[in-house]
Design an enzyme around this catalytic site. Sequence first.
Site, PDB file in Angstrom:
ATOM      1  CG  HIS A  37      -1.711  -1.064   1.182  1.00  0.00           C
ATOM      2  ND1 HIS A  37      -2.931  -2.094   2.628  1.00  0.00           N
ATOM      3  CD2 HIS A  37      -2.786  -1.852   0.349  1.00  0.00           C
ATOM      4  CE1 HIS A  37      -3.629  -2.876   2.011  1.00  0.00           C
ATOM      5  NE2 HIS A  37      -3.030  -3.217   0.349  1.00  0.00           N
ATOM      6  CG  ASN A  74      -5.511 -10.257  13.358  1.00  0.00           C
ATOM      7  OD1 ASN A  74      -4.404  -9.208  13.132  1.00  0.00           O
ATOM      8  ND2 ASN A  74      -6.715 -10.063  13.406  1.00  0.00           N
ATOM      9  CB  CYS A  79       3.753  14.570  -8.840  1.00  0.00           C
ATOM     10  SG  CYS A  79       2.767  15.627  -9.965  1.00  0.00           S
TER      11      CYS A  79
END
Length: 258
Positions: A125, A224, A133
């Site tokens: 990500h 997790n 830009c």
Amino acid sequence: MSTSNIEEAISILQESQHLVVFTGAGVSTESGIPDFRSPGGIWDRYDPMDFTIQAFRNDPVAYWERRLEMRAEQEFEWSDIEPNAAHRAIADLGQAEPFNWLITQNVDGLHQDAGSNPENILELHGTRRKAKCMGCDRRMDTGVLERKLEQEPLPPRCDSCDGLLKRATVSFGESLPRDVLTTSREASTSCDCFLVVGSSLSVEPAASLPRVAARNGAELVIINLTETPVDHLARVVIGEKAGDVVPPIVEGALENEE
Ligand code: NAD
């Protein structure tokens, strides 16, 4: 803490020849960065629709105003954030026995700070440490963007082409970097162990990678705090804090190797 699960994770890591470590926001919560989906996480307080790529394109000034408001309200300073015990243990694992890849959904750069080899890190990500830009695709240090945010009217624009500047992170609705995704898929296909640390595994296409790994015969180990949609495919599921369990697992795996 279940000792048998820890022992099993250790023996899977020891047997592994091609390990992939996959991390999400949960590996960084103990460093003080909230995740998205835990109670009190970012999506409890903000509307994700305000931060899509469409929202950015439709009204970049409003987008940046919301971003700056969010930053003013956040309970930490990015400059104070440091890697935690889980990041450091993952770095130790990479140094002792180079794993194929460390795939991360995180944009915080803490794996690099902890000493993981940047060449082994796939940032699915993007990274908040760079800006890009949207016109000419030029990359620049985030300091350039910060200066513009402080000193120039919104929205910040590129010095070369006057295009809109954005952090080099992947917003909702934006494509993932193709080469990073391809390498991540290849690594997930060919690994024999896929270790998930701190991800709800609910954001696609990242969340499909453990499925790809399991389908191709890899042992899946999930650390997790809350359940994930692929727990049923895992050989070991550990619902504990990453900072508590990753270090003993790595220590055990490296100890028994000597
Ligand atoms: P998520 O918020 O969907 O899930 C995080 C998971 O981590 C949750 O299931 C939670 O139970 C678990 N968790 C929280 N603290 C933990 C701990 N100490 N130990 C073990 N587990 C813990 O995050 P995700 O799956 O990474 O996906 C969402 C998106 O979040 C990604 O796109 C990522 O880019 C973005 N994100 C990144 C950061 C960061 O860079 N630090 C922070 C917030 C969000």
